[in-house]
Design a protein around this motif. Structure first.
Motif, PDB file in Angstrom:
ATOM      1  N   THR A  26      -0.116  -1.900  -0.935  1.00 25.76           N
ATOM      2  CA  THR A  26       0.037  -0.702  -0.175  1.00 25.76           C
ATOM      3  C   THR A  26      -0.824  -0.816   0.872  1.00 25.76           C
ATOM      4  O   THR A  26      -2.070  -1.139   0.667  1.00 25.76           O
ATOM      5  CB  THR A  26      -0.290   0.498  -0.994  1.00 25.76           C
ATOM      6  N   HIS A  43      -6.114   6.940   4.914  1.00 21.08           N
ATOM      7  CA  HIS A  43      -5.846   5.559   4.927  1.00 21.08           C
ATOM      8  C   HIS A  43      -5.939   5.126   3.376  1.00 21.08           C
ATOM      9  O   HIS A  43      -6.721   5.497   2.631  1.00 21.08           O
ATOM     10  CB  HIS A  43      -6.370   4.501   5.647  1.00 21.08           C
ATOM     11  N   GLU A  86      -0.939   1.845   4.182  1.00 21.89           N
ATOM     12  CA  GLU A  86      -0.377   3.155   4.865  1.00 21.89           C
ATOM     13  C   GLU A  86      -1.303   4.268   5.314  1.00 21.89           C
ATOM     14  O   GLU A  86      -2.335   4.516   4.654  1.00 21.89           O
ATOM     15  CB  GLU A  86       0.865   3.328   4.192  1.00 21.89           C
ATOM     16  N   THR A  87      -0.827   4.823   6.078  1.00 22.79           N
ATOM     17  CA  THR A  87      -1.502   6.364   6.386  1.00 22.79           C
ATOM     18  C   THR A  87      -0.694   7.503   5.905  1.00 22.79           C
ATOM     19  O   THR A  87       0.591   7.556   6.251  1.00 22.79           O
ATOM     20  CB  THR A  87      -1.692   6.503   7.954  1.00 22.79           C
TER      21      THR A  87
END
Length: 216
Positions: A182, A203, A184-185
């Motif tokens: 993973t 984040h 991602e934001t």
């Protein structure tokens, strides 16, 4: 509380908890629930555990959890929370000033949620030690604020926020030993002390160490 550059981390964080009632909700952080809920329980380490919301949730799902914080008051509250939740036997609490001392052993999950501080903290050093303590097949979950809340017009202190790729570059984990699962934001609602509505971006990085059998 507005820190000064000379603030002692142990004194700062102990005052933060000692001089307040409960600081956090007691509920687990959302990214932890989403990223970890499907993992097979094993040994978990929760760094900067605060009052124990994440650690207690993990223990309630069958993990054997070591929670670490710099504040004795936070750890006392965390232990009380675990006892009230009926998971005291699956939790252990250790006081460490991360960057100077670190728990012994290896873990199937290391949870690092918002390990960001207005006073001295060797974040890179802590994250490198955390990565080294992940057992083969285990998971390293890192969640950090990506910036100030949208309603924050004047930051209360200077802070450097990581980027998704920037943190990975700083960690420089060997590609042959780690799988990035993973990156991602996430954006979540955030309300200012005077009631202004806004959002905050976090984040999320989840990495799995190659080997072993920590299957989903």
């Amino acid at each position: 509380m507005h820190p000064t550059p000379s603030s002692d981390p142990a004194a700062f964080w102990e005052a933060r908890y000692r001089d307040s009632g409960r600081v956090w909700s007691g509920r687990p952080n959302g990214p932890l629930v989403r990223e970890v809920e499907g993992l097979r329980p094993g040994r978990a380490l929760d760094l900067g555990c605060g009052e124990g919301g994440d650690a207690v949730w993990l223990a309630s799902r069958g993990w054997q959890v070591t929670g670490v914080d710099i504040s004795p008051t936070a750890l006392e509250r965390a232990a009380a929370h675990a006892a009230e939740a009926g998971v005291g036997e699956r939790t252990t609490w250790e006081r460490h000033e991360l960057g100077r001392t670190f728990p012994e052993g290896t873990f199937d999950l290391i949870n690092v949620e918002y390990l960001q501080s207005p006073v001295a903290l060797d974040q890179d050093g802590v994250l490198h030690r955390a990565a080294g303590a992940v057992a083969p097949g285990g998971t390293l979950l890192i969640v950090l604020h990506g910036g100030w809340p949208s309603w924050q017009d004047e930051p209360p202190f200077e802070a450097e926020f990581p980027t998704l790729d920037g943190l990975l570059a700083r960690l420089a984990l060997p590609e042959e030993e780690w799988v990035l699962e993973t990156k991602e934001t996430l954006r979540r609602p955030s309300t200012s002390p005077d009631g202004a509505e806004g959002y905050r971006e976090d984040h999320v990085w989840r990495l799995r160490r190659v080997g072993g059998g920590a299957a989903v």
